[in-house]
Write a protein that holds these residues in place. Sequence first.
Motif, PDB file in Angstrom:
ATOM      1  N   PHE A   9      53.919  44.701  10.727  1.00  0.00           N
ATOM      2  CA  PHE A   9      53.169  45.943  10.832  1.00  0.00           C
ATOM      3  C   PHE A   9      52.008  45.959   9.836  1.00  0.00           C
ATOM      4  O   PHE A   9      50.881  46.354  10.168  1.00  0.00           O
ATOM      5  CB  PHE A   9      54.104  47.129  10.577  1.00  0.00           C
ATOM      6  CG  PHE A   9      53.469  48.473  10.771  1.00  0.00           C
ATOM      7  CD1 PHE A   9      53.159  48.938  12.043  1.00  0.00           C
ATOM      8  CD2 PHE A   9      53.182  49.288   9.684  1.00  0.00           C
ATOM      9  CE1 PHE A   9      52.577  50.186  12.224  1.00  0.00           C
ATOM     10  CE2 PHE A   9      52.606  50.530   9.857  1.00  0.00           C
ATOM     11  CZ  PHE A   9      52.302  50.976  11.138  1.00  0.00           C
ATOM     12  N   ILE A  10      52.267  45.484   8.613  1.00  0.00           N
ATOM     13  CA  ILE A  10      51.225  45.441   7.588  1.00  0.00           C
ATOM     14  C   ILE A  10      50.173  44.395   7.923  1.00  0.00           C
ATOM     15  O   ILE A  10      48.972  44.619   7.743  1.00  0.00           O
ATOM     16  CB  ILE A  10      51.856  45.163   6.203  1.00  0.00           C
ATOM     17  CG1 ILE A  10      52.766  46.325   5.806  1.00  0.00           C
ATOM     18  CG2 ILE A  10      50.773  44.953   5.156  1.00  0.00           C
ATOM     19  CD1 ILE A  10      53.534  46.089   4.523  1.00  0.00           C
ATOM     20  N   LEU A  11      50.611  43.240   8.422  1.00  0.00           N
ATOM     21  CA  LEU A  11      49.663  42.185   8.784  1.00  0.00           C
ATOM     22  C   LEU A  11      48.749  42.614   9.926  1.00  0.00           C
ATOM     23  O   LEU A  11      47.576  42.223   9.971  1.00  0.00           O
ATOM     24  CB  LEU A  11      50.421  40.910   9.165  1.00  0.00           C
ATOM     25  CG  LEU A  11      51.065  40.152   8.001  1.00  0.00           C
ATOM     26  CD1 LEU A  11      51.873  38.971   8.527  1.00  0.00           C
ATOM     27  CD2 LEU A  11      50.018  39.680   7.004  1.00  0.00           C
ATOM     28  N   GLU A  12      49.279  43.422  10.825  1.00  0.00           N
ATOM     29  CA  GLU A  12      48.432  43.947  11.895  1.00  0.00           C
ATOM     30  C   GLU A  12      47.342  44.852  11.323  1.00  0.00           C
ATOM     31  O   GLU A  12      46.179  44.789  11.740  1.00  0.00           O
ATOM     32  CB  GLU A  12      49.278  44.720  12.904  1.00  0.00           C
ATOM     33  CG  GLU A  12      48.480  45.225  14.096  1.00  0.00           C
ATOM     34  CD  GLU A  12      49.326  46.017  15.080  1.00  0.00           C
ATOM     35  OE1 GLU A  12      48.768  46.543  16.056  1.00  0.00           O
ATOM     36  OE2 GLU A  12      50.557  46.122  14.859  1.00  0.00           O
ATOM     37  N   HIS A 164      43.832  51.742  13.225  1.00  0.00           N
ATOM     38  CA  HIS A 164      45.063  51.156  12.679  1.00  0.00           C
ATOM     39  C   HIS A 164      44.710  50.023  11.709  1.00  0.00           C
ATOM     40  O   HIS A 164      45.016  48.861  11.932  1.00  0.00           O
ATOM     41  CB  HIS A 164      45.957  50.645  13.813  1.00  0.00           C
ATOM     42  CG  HIS A 164      47.257  50.073  13.326  1.00  0.00           C
ATOM     43  ND1 HIS A 164      48.081  50.738  12.456  1.00  0.00           N
ATOM     44  CD2 HIS A 164      47.860  48.881  13.580  1.00  0.00           C
ATOM     45  CE1 HIS A 164      49.143  49.990  12.198  1.00  0.00           C
ATOM     46  NE2 HIS A 164      49.035  48.851  12.863  1.00  0.00           N
ATOM     47  N   GLU A 165      44.022  50.414  10.608  1.00  0.00           N
ATOM     48  CA  GLU A 165      43.680  49.415   9.598  1.00  0.00           C
ATOM     49  C   GLU A 165      44.706  49.493   8.468  1.00  0.00           C
ATOM     50  O   GLU A 165      45.750  50.126   8.598  1.00  0.00           O
ATOM     51  CB  GLU A 165      42.244  49.614   9.103  1.00  0.00           C
ATOM     52  CG  GLU A 165      41.839  51.040   8.816  1.00  0.00           C
ATOM     53  CD  GLU A 165      42.417  51.535   7.517  1.00  0.00           C
ATOM     54  OE1 GLU A 165      42.148  50.931   6.472  1.00  0.00           O
ATOM     55  OE2 GLU A 165      43.137  52.539   7.540  1.00  0.00           O
ATOM     56  N   LEU A 166      44.416  48.844   7.361  1.00  0.00           N
ATOM     57  CA  LEU A 166      45.423  48.662   6.320  1.00  0.00           C
ATOM     58  C   LEU A 166      45.871  49.976   5.697  1.00  0.00           C
ATOM     59  O   LEU A 166      47.077  50.196   5.502  1.00  0.00           O
ATOM     60  CB  LEU A 166      44.854  47.730   5.235  1.00  0.00           C
ATOM     61  CG  LEU A 166      45.851  47.101   4.274  1.00  0.00           C
ATOM     62  CD1 LEU A 166      46.916  46.319   5.033  1.00  0.00           C
ATOM     63  CD2 LEU A 166      45.132  46.185   3.292  1.00  0.00           C
ATOM     64  N   LEU A 167      44.941  50.851   5.389  1.00  0.00           N
ATOM     65  CA  LEU A 167      45.318  52.123   4.769  1.00  0.00           C
ATOM     66  C   LEU A 167      46.134  52.983   5.726  1.00  0.00           C
ATOM     67  O   LEU A 167      47.118  53.619   5.326  1.00  0.00           O
ATOM     68  CB  LEU A 167      44.064  52.877   4.324  1.00  0.00           C
ATOM     69  CG  LEU A 167      44.310  54.221   3.636  1.00  0.00           C
ATOM     70  CD1 LEU A 167      45.138  54.043   2.377  1.00  0.00           C
ATOM     71  CD2 LEU A 167      42.984  54.912   3.317  1.00  0.00           C
ATOM     72  N   ARG A 168      45.744  53.005   7.000  1.00  0.00           N
ATOM     73  CA  ARG A 168      46.499  53.777   7.988  1.00  0.00           C
ATOM     74  C   ARG A 168      47.903  53.213   8.154  1.00  0.00           C
ATOM     75  O   ARG A 168      48.876  53.973   8.257  1.00  0.00           O
ATOM     76  CB  ARG A 168      45.755  53.760   9.328  1.00  0.00           C
ATOM     77  CG  ARG A 168      46.444  54.539  10.440  1.00  0.00           C
ATOM     78  CD  ARG A 168      46.617  55.991  10.078  1.00  0.00           C
ATOM     79  NE  ARG A 168      47.290  56.736  11.132  1.00  0.00           N
ATOM     80  CZ  ARG A 168      47.761  57.969  10.981  1.00  0.00           C
ATOM     81  NH1 ARG A 168      47.627  58.592   9.804  1.00  0.00           N
ATOM     82  NH2 ARG A 168      48.351  58.581  11.980  1.00  0.00           N
ATOM     83  N   SER A 169      48.023  51.896   8.154  1.00  0.00           N
ATOM     84  CA  SER A 169      49.344  51.274   8.235  1.00  0.00           C
ATOM     85  C   SER A 169      50.198  51.679   7.042  1.00  0.00           C
ATOM     86  O   SER A 169      51.403  51.955   7.194  1.00  0.00           O
ATOM     87  CB  SER A 169      49.204  49.749   8.282  1.00  0.00           C
ATOM     88  OG  SER A 169      48.455  49.346   9.401  1.00  0.00           O
ATOM     89  N   ALA A 170      49.589  51.727   5.860  1.00  0.00           N
ATOM     90  CA  ALA A 170      50.325  52.125   4.662  1.00  0.00           C
ATOM     91  C   ALA A 170      50.785  53.575   4.761  1.00  0.00           C
ATOM     92  O   ALA A 170      51.928  53.905   4.401  1.00  0.00           O
ATOM     93  CB  ALA A 170      49.439  51.938   3.431  1.00  0.00           C
ATOM     94  N   VAL A 172      51.413  55.354   7.504  1.00  0.00           N
ATOM     95  CA  VAL A 172      52.505  55.445   8.482  1.00  0.00           C
ATOM     96  C   VAL A 172      53.798  54.897   7.898  1.00  0.00           C
ATOM     97  O   VAL A 172      54.881  55.480   8.068  1.00  0.00           O
ATOM     98  CB  VAL A 172      52.124  54.694   9.774  1.00  0.00           C
ATOM     99  CG1 VAL A 172      53.316  54.625  10.730  1.00  0.00           C
ATOM    100  CG2 VAL A 172      50.934  55.362  10.449  1.00  0.00           C
ATOM    101  N   LEU A 173      53.700  53.767   7.205  1.00  0.00           N
ATOM    102  CA  LEU A 173      54.889  53.154   6.614  1.00  0.00           C
ATOM    103  C   LEU A 173      55.526  54.063   5.574  1.00  0.00           C
ATOM    104  O   LEU A 173      56.760  54.229   5.542  1.00  0.00           O
ATOM    105  CB  LEU A 173      54.504  51.814   5.979  1.00  0.00           C
ATOM    106  CG  LEU A 173      55.608  51.043   5.256  1.00  0.00           C
ATOM    107  CD1 LEU A 173      56.760  50.740   6.198  1.00  0.00           C
ATOM    108  CD2 LEU A 173      55.052  49.758   4.653  1.00  0.00           C
ATOM    109  N   LEU A 188      54.588  51.425  -4.488  1.00  0.00           N
ATOM    110  CA  LEU A 188      54.651  50.014  -4.096  1.00  0.00           C
ATOM    111  C   LEU A 188      53.621  49.688  -3.021  1.00  0.00           C
ATOM    112  O   LEU A 188      52.884  48.703  -3.126  1.00  0.00           O
ATOM    113  CB  LEU A 188      56.056  49.687  -3.594  1.00  0.00           C
ATOM    114  CG  LEU A 188      56.257  48.303  -2.972  1.00  0.00           C
ATOM    115  CD1 LEU A 188      56.034  47.220  -4.010  1.00  0.00           C
ATOM    116  CD2 LEU A 188      57.640  48.191  -2.339  1.00  0.00           C
ATOM    117  N   VAL A 189      53.551  50.504  -1.989  1.00  0.00           N
ATOM    118  CA  VAL A 189      52.674  50.217  -0.852  1.00  0.00           C
ATOM    119  C   VAL A 189      51.211  50.331  -1.247  1.00  0.00           C
ATOM    120  O   VAL A 189      50.390  49.446  -0.941  1.00  0.00           O
ATOM    121  CB  VAL A 189      53.002  51.152   0.329  1.00  0.00           C
ATOM    122  CG1 VAL A 189      52.030  50.917   1.477  1.00  0.00           C
ATOM    123  CG2 VAL A 189      54.435  50.945   0.794  1.00  0.00           C
TER     124      VAL A 189
END
Length: 244
Positions: A9-12, A164-170, A172-173, A188-189
């Motif tokens: 998910f993070i790599l995406e 759905h870039e890195l900050l958005r992934s963070a 959501v996570l 951590l994230v």
Amino acid sequence: MLLLEYQSFILEGLYHTLRLSLVVALGGTFCAIILAAGMVQKNRIISRPAYLLVEVLRDIPLMVAVLLTYFVLPRIGLSLDPFWSTSLSISLWGGANGAQIIRAGLMSVSQAQRETAAAFGLRSWKGLVFVILPQAMPVILPPYVSLLTSLVQATSLGAVVGVHELLRSAQVLIEQTTISRGGSPAFLVYSFILVVYFVLCWLISRAGRLLENHFARPYSRQASAGRKGLPGAAASKLADAPNA
């Protein structure tokens, strides 16, 4: 570890960040070249509108530009998905700022150099490419590399409109983990996100430094040759002094 558990998910998100960074870097550079070319024209019918457009784009806050592009363009019949609307808004903003950098670099080359290039038959684009740009690049590169790092950082604004870039992934996570497990992994994230952006910007700065050294090499050789020739010249003057 949480990051390893959700690594796909993070790599995406990282993939979309890299893709967005590449698009805005290329798009911003293209816009900067076009706008700078318009600004340096002697014809005021071209240069005045170019100046006005650059100032308008520079004065709009980047967040406002991203939101306007995403929400207003569909009302005039131009519907873009979050990725391309973010790319367009950041590219235009970066192009306006880059145009001023390029214009300043071109204007730093003296008129004598332009006249010399014309005297040797290097007119229009030939003089620009072979004479003016090599001398302007040491002036252009440092601020332009700084602008590129700002554009990479600005890609995080895509999260506001749903990219759905890195900050958005963070985000959501963190939300999902907090709801399902209790306790927020935000430190951590976000620390991981900070490291990723730092590495990206450091790589750009390093590449820019290599280019600066490449274009500054002729001037360093001239300075070195001048320093080596100084003792001889000084000795010659001292030798001539008694005769005077």
